[in-house]
Design a protein around this motif. Structure first.
Motif, PDB file in Angstrom:
ATOM      1  N   ILE A  70     -12.355  16.586  -4.629  1.00  0.00           N
ATOM      2  CA  ILE A  70     -11.120  15.878  -4.987  1.00  0.00           C
ATOM      3  C   ILE A  70     -10.169  16.809  -5.717  1.00  0.00           C
ATOM      4  CG2 ILE A  70     -10.185  14.032  -6.424  1.00  0.00           C
ATOM      5  CD1 ILE A  70     -12.709  12.421  -5.754  1.00  0.00           C
ATOM      6  N   GLY A  71     -10.694  17.612  -6.653  1.00  0.00           N
ATOM      7  CA  GLY A  71      -9.838  18.540  -7.397  1.00  0.00           C
ATOM      8  C   GLY A  71      -9.190  19.577  -6.498  1.00  0.00           C
ATOM      9  N   ARG A  72      -9.974  20.163  -5.602  1.00  0.00           N
ATOM     10  CA  ARG A  72      -9.424  21.164  -4.697  1.00  0.00           C
ATOM     11  C   ARG A  72      -8.421  20.547  -3.733  1.00  0.00           C
ATOM     12  NH1 ARG A  72     -14.894  24.599  -3.047  1.00  0.00           N
ATOM     13  NH2 ARG A  72     -15.220  25.579  -5.105  1.00  0.00           N
ATOM     14  N   SER A  73      -8.705  19.344  -3.261  1.00  0.00           N
ATOM     15  CA  SER A  73      -7.792  18.685  -2.325  1.00  0.00           C
ATOM     16  C   SER A  73      -6.471  18.334  -2.998  1.00  0.00           C
ATOM     17  CB  SER A  73      -8.453  17.416  -1.766  1.00  0.00           C
ATOM     18  OG  SER A  73      -9.654  17.737  -1.093  1.00  0.00           O
ATOM     19  N   ALA A  74      -6.545  17.891  -4.247  1.00  0.00           N
ATOM     20  CA  ALA A  74      -5.313  17.590  -4.975  1.00  0.00           C
ATOM     21  C   ALA A  74      -4.471  18.850  -5.161  1.00  0.00           C
ATOM     22  CB  ALA A  74      -5.647  16.959  -6.329  1.00  0.00           C
ATOM     23  N   ALA A  75      -5.143  19.969  -5.472  1.00  0.00           N
ATOM     24  CA  ALA A  75      -4.412  21.236  -5.617  1.00  0.00           C
ATOM     25  C   ALA A  75      -3.774  21.651  -4.294  1.00  0.00           C
ATOM     26  CB  ALA A  75      -5.351  22.325  -6.116  1.00  0.00           C
ATOM     27  N   LEU A  76      -4.518  21.474  -3.180  1.00  0.00           N
ATOM     28  CA  LEU A  76      -3.965  21.784  -1.864  1.00  0.00           C
ATOM     29  C   LEU A  76      -2.740  20.926  -1.573  1.00  0.00           C
ATOM     30  CD1 LEU A  76      -4.081  23.013   1.029  1.00  0.00           C
ATOM     31  CD2 LEU A  76      -5.649  21.143   1.623  1.00  0.00           C
ATOM     32  N   ALA A  77      -2.801  19.647  -1.930  1.00  0.00           N
ATOM     33  CA  ALA A  77      -1.676  18.752  -1.671  1.00  0.00           C
ATOM     34  C   ALA A  77      -0.437  19.184  -2.453  1.00  0.00           C
ATOM     35  CB  ALA A  77      -2.058  17.323  -2.037  1.00  0.00           C
ATOM     36  N   VAL A  78      -0.625  19.592  -3.700  1.00  0.00           N
ATOM     37  CA  VAL A  78       0.514  20.041  -4.511  1.00  0.00           C
ATOM     38  C   VAL A  78       1.162  21.270  -3.884  1.00  0.00           C
ATOM     39  CG1 VAL A  78       1.186  20.997  -6.744  1.00  0.00           C
ATOM     40  CG2 VAL A  78      -0.387  19.053  -6.643  1.00  0.00           C
ATOM     41  N   ILE A  79       0.337  22.225  -3.447  1.00  0.00           N
ATOM     42  CA  ILE A  79       0.869  23.441  -2.818  1.00  0.00           C
ATOM     43  C   ILE A  79       1.574  23.104  -1.503  1.00  0.00           C
ATOM     44  CG2 ILE A  79       0.243  25.653  -1.792  1.00  0.00           C
ATOM     45  CD1 ILE A  79      -2.084  25.753  -3.816  1.00  0.00           C
ATOM     46  N   ALA A  80       0.927  22.263  -0.702  1.00  0.00           N
ATOM     47  CA  ALA A  80       1.500  21.908   0.603  1.00  0.00           C
ATOM     48  C   ALA A  80       2.773  21.103   0.459  1.00  0.00           C
ATOM     49  CB  ALA A  80       0.475  21.120   1.419  1.00  0.00           C
ATOM     50  N   TYR A  81       2.951  20.427  -0.683  1.00  0.00           N
ATOM     51  CA  TYR A  81       4.137  19.586  -0.837  1.00  0.00           C
ATOM     52  C   TYR A  81       5.395  20.400  -1.125  1.00  0.00           C
ATOM     53  CZ  TYR A  81       7.319  15.954  -2.235  1.00  0.00           C
ATOM     54  OH  TYR A  81       8.412  15.138  -2.301  1.00  0.00           O
ATOM     55  N   VAL A  82       5.255  21.622  -1.584  1.00  0.00           N
ATOM     56  CA  VAL A  82       6.434  22.411  -1.962  1.00  0.00           C
ATOM     57  C   VAL A  82       7.454  22.486  -0.829  1.00  0.00           C
ATOM     58  CG1 VAL A  82       7.237  24.707  -2.654  1.00  0.00           C
ATOM     59  CG2 VAL A  82       5.204  23.709  -3.726  1.00  0.00           C
ATOM     60  N   PRO A  83       7.088  22.900   0.392  1.00  0.00           N
ATOM     61  CA  PRO A  83       8.101  22.919   1.460  1.00  0.00           C
ATOM     62  C   PRO A  83       8.602  21.522   1.828  1.00  0.00           C
ATOM     63  CG  PRO A  83       5.931  23.447   2.341  1.00  0.00           C
ATOM     64  CD  PRO A  83       5.808  23.478   0.853  1.00  0.00           C
ATOM     65  N   LEU A  84       7.745  20.508   1.693  1.00  0.00           N
ATOM     66  CA  LEU A  84       8.203  19.146   1.975  1.00  0.00           C
ATOM     67  C   LEU A  84       9.259  18.710   0.967  1.00  0.00           C
ATOM     68  CD1 LEU A  84       4.894  17.259   2.858  1.00  0.00           C
ATOM     69  CD2 LEU A  84       6.774  17.815   4.406  1.00  0.00           C
ATOM     70  N   GLY A  85       9.030  18.998  -0.307  1.00  0.00           N
ATOM     71  CA  GLY A  85      10.005  18.640  -1.334  1.00  0.00           C
ATOM     72  C   GLY A  85      11.325  19.348  -1.134  1.00  0.00           C
ATOM     73  N   ILE A  86      11.248  20.639  -0.773  1.00  0.00           N
ATOM     74  CA  ILE A  86      12.478  21.389  -0.510  1.00  0.00           C
ATOM     75  C   ILE A  86      13.224  20.782   0.684  1.00  0.00           C
ATOM     76  CG2 ILE A  86      13.384  23.632   0.219  1.00  0.00           C
ATOM     77  CD1 ILE A  86      11.073  24.909  -1.342  1.00  0.00           C
ATOM     78  N   GLY A  87      12.474  20.406   1.702  1.00  0.00           N
ATOM     79  CA  GLY A  87      13.094  19.798   2.877  1.00  0.00           C
ATOM     80  C   GLY A  87      13.750  18.462   2.553  1.00  0.00           C
ATOM     81  N   LEU A  88      13.096  17.655   1.717  1.00  0.00           N
ATOM     82  CA  LEU A  88      13.696  16.374   1.332  1.00  0.00           C
ATOM     83  C   LEU A  88      14.986  16.583   0.548  1.00  0.00           C
ATOM     84  CD1 LEU A  88      10.543  14.315   0.267  1.00  0.00           C
ATOM     85  CD2 LEU A  88      11.913  14.057   2.339  1.00  0.00           C
ATOM     86  N   TYR A  89      14.977  17.543  -0.352  1.00  0.00           N
ATOM     87  CA  TYR A  89      16.192  17.826  -1.125  1.00  0.00           C
ATOM     88  C   TYR A  89      17.315  18.324  -0.209  1.00  0.00           C
ATOM     89  CZ  TYR A  89      19.398  20.178  -4.297  1.00  0.00           C
ATOM     90  OH  TYR A  89      20.524  20.602  -4.970  1.00  0.00           O
ATOM     91  N   ALA A  90      16.966  19.239   0.690  1.00  0.00           N
ATOM     92  CA  ALA A  90      17.990  19.796   1.577  1.00  0.00           C
ATOM     93  C   ALA A  90      18.577  18.729   2.488  1.00  0.00           C
ATOM     94  CB  ALA A  90      17.390  20.936   2.398  1.00  0.00           C
ATOM     95  N   SER A  91      17.732  17.871   3.039  1.00  0.00           N
ATOM     96  CA  SER A  91      18.212  16.885   4.005  1.00  0.00           C
ATOM     97  C   SER A  91      18.946  15.719   3.344  1.00  0.00           C
ATOM     98  CB  SER A  91      17.042  16.342   4.826  1.00  0.00           C
ATOM     99  OG  SER A  91      16.094  15.712   3.987  1.00  0.00           O
ATOM    100  N   ASN A  92      18.656  15.447   2.081  1.00  0.00           N
ATOM    101  CA  ASN A  92      19.286  14.312   1.414  1.00  0.00           C
ATOM    102  C   ASN A  92      20.454  14.687   0.507  1.00  0.00           C
ATOM    103  OD1 ASN A  92      17.592  11.612   1.802  1.00  0.00           O
ATOM    104  ND2 ASN A  92      16.151  13.320   1.730  1.00  0.00           N
ATOM    105  N   VAL A  93      20.522  15.946   0.069  1.00  0.00           N
ATOM    106  CA  VAL A  93      21.562  16.350  -0.868  1.00  0.00           C
ATOM    107  C   VAL A  93      22.467  17.432  -0.291  1.00  0.00           C
ATOM    108  CG1 VAL A  93      22.020  17.317  -3.163  1.00  0.00           C
ATOM    109  CG2 VAL A  93      20.111  15.725  -2.827  1.00  0.00           C
ATOM    110  N   VAL A  94      21.863  18.467   0.308  1.00  0.00           N
ATOM    111  CA  VAL A  94      22.641  19.633   0.736  1.00  0.00           C
ATOM    112  C   VAL A  94      23.347  19.368   2.063  1.00  0.00           C
ATOM    113  CG1 VAL A  94      22.553  22.080   1.290  1.00  0.00           C
ATOM    114  CG2 VAL A  94      21.075  21.148  -0.512  1.00  0.00           C
ATOM    115  N   PHE A  95      22.570  18.991   3.089  1.00  0.00           N
ATOM    116  CA  PHE A  95      23.155  18.872   4.431  1.00  0.00           C
ATOM    117  C   PHE A  95      23.640  17.456   4.729  1.00  0.00           C
ATOM    118  CE2 PHE A  95      20.024  22.370   4.726  1.00  0.00           C
ATOM    119  CZ  PHE A  95      20.912  23.398   4.992  1.00  0.00           C
TER     120      PHE A  95
END
Length: 231
Positions: A70-95
């Motif tokens: 569970i600990g390793r999977s949670a860490a993986l999810a946090v790392i994997a979310y970085v590009p998703l978060g950037i994409g959400l910001y770009a698509s909702n605020v920038v573009f």
């Protein structure tokens, strides 16, 4: 005789649980069975049976494995979310596209599936237990859902002037009858969060075990194997 029937059922359940325990813990299970005649109430017998079942299903080693997974999977999810978060910001605020791109939705969906399968594969490498992949998928799904909804909440409240000019937002706000756009946006987030969480959790339960199964099928070629075969 009526009072002996529950004790007999509890004894059989204890015997089954003891048989399912790892060999190193079966003496402990037999000791619990020896304590059964001294259990005078149904509650005491139930506690003995539940304790034996917990050790049989979740021995201490398994609990440690699951916590680590569970600990390793949670860490993986946090790392994997970085590009998703950037994409959400770009698509909702920038573009701010006039409507969601089908290609972008497909790419994000594929990325989520790959992330969930990767979590299952990593869990399988870390632990041979079948439940590890399922727990990994649940952990990743929950973390992604929490981070995603938190990102939407931050964007919608920090950039309310931009969010309120989305196509259809004003019409939906007027139809809602709420007193402010902020209240409308937050009400939508609260209504959406349970569904998103449930959806990502279910997807984790489905795709993480698939990733674990694929990891079992992958055959790694040792260095020098191909060159030795050619000789």
């Amino acid at each position: 005789m009526a009072s002996d029937a529950p004790a007999g059922v509890a004894g059989r359940l204890l015997a089954l649980a003891t048989a399912a325990m790892p060999p190193s813990r079966r003496d402990w299970g037999r000791a619990m069975s020896a304590e059964l005649p001294y259990a005078r109430t149904g509650g005491e017998r139930a506690r003995l049976v539940l304790g034996a079942a917990r050790v049989a299903l979740l021995p201490p080693v398994a609990i440690a494995d699951y916590r680590r997974t569970i600990g390793r999977s949670a860490a993986l999810a946090v790392i994997a979310y970085v590009p998703l978060g950037i994409g959400l910001y770009a698509s909702n605020v920038v573009f701010q596209p006039s409507q969601d791109s089908t290609a972008a939705v497909l790419v994000m969906s594929a990325y989520l599936v790959i992330t969930l399968m990767a979590a299952g594969a990593l869990a399988r490498r870390a632990s041979p237990r079948r439940g590890a992949a399922v727990l990994a998928g649940i952990a990743v799904g929950l973390v992604l859902a929490i981070l995603g909804m938190a990102t939407f909440a931050a964007i919608d409240n920090s950039f309310l002037s931009i969010v309120s000019h989305r196509p259809g937002s004003m019409a939906a706000f007027r139809a809602s009858g709420l007193g402010s756009m902020r209240a409308y946006v937050n009400a939508g987030l609260e209504a959406t969060a349970p569904g998103v969480t449930a959806e990502l959790t279910v997807l984790g339960v489905i795709f993480a075990p698939i990733g674990a199964a694929l990891a079992d099928r992958v055959t790694f070629v040792r260095p020098g194997t191909l060159s030795n075969q050619g000789r």
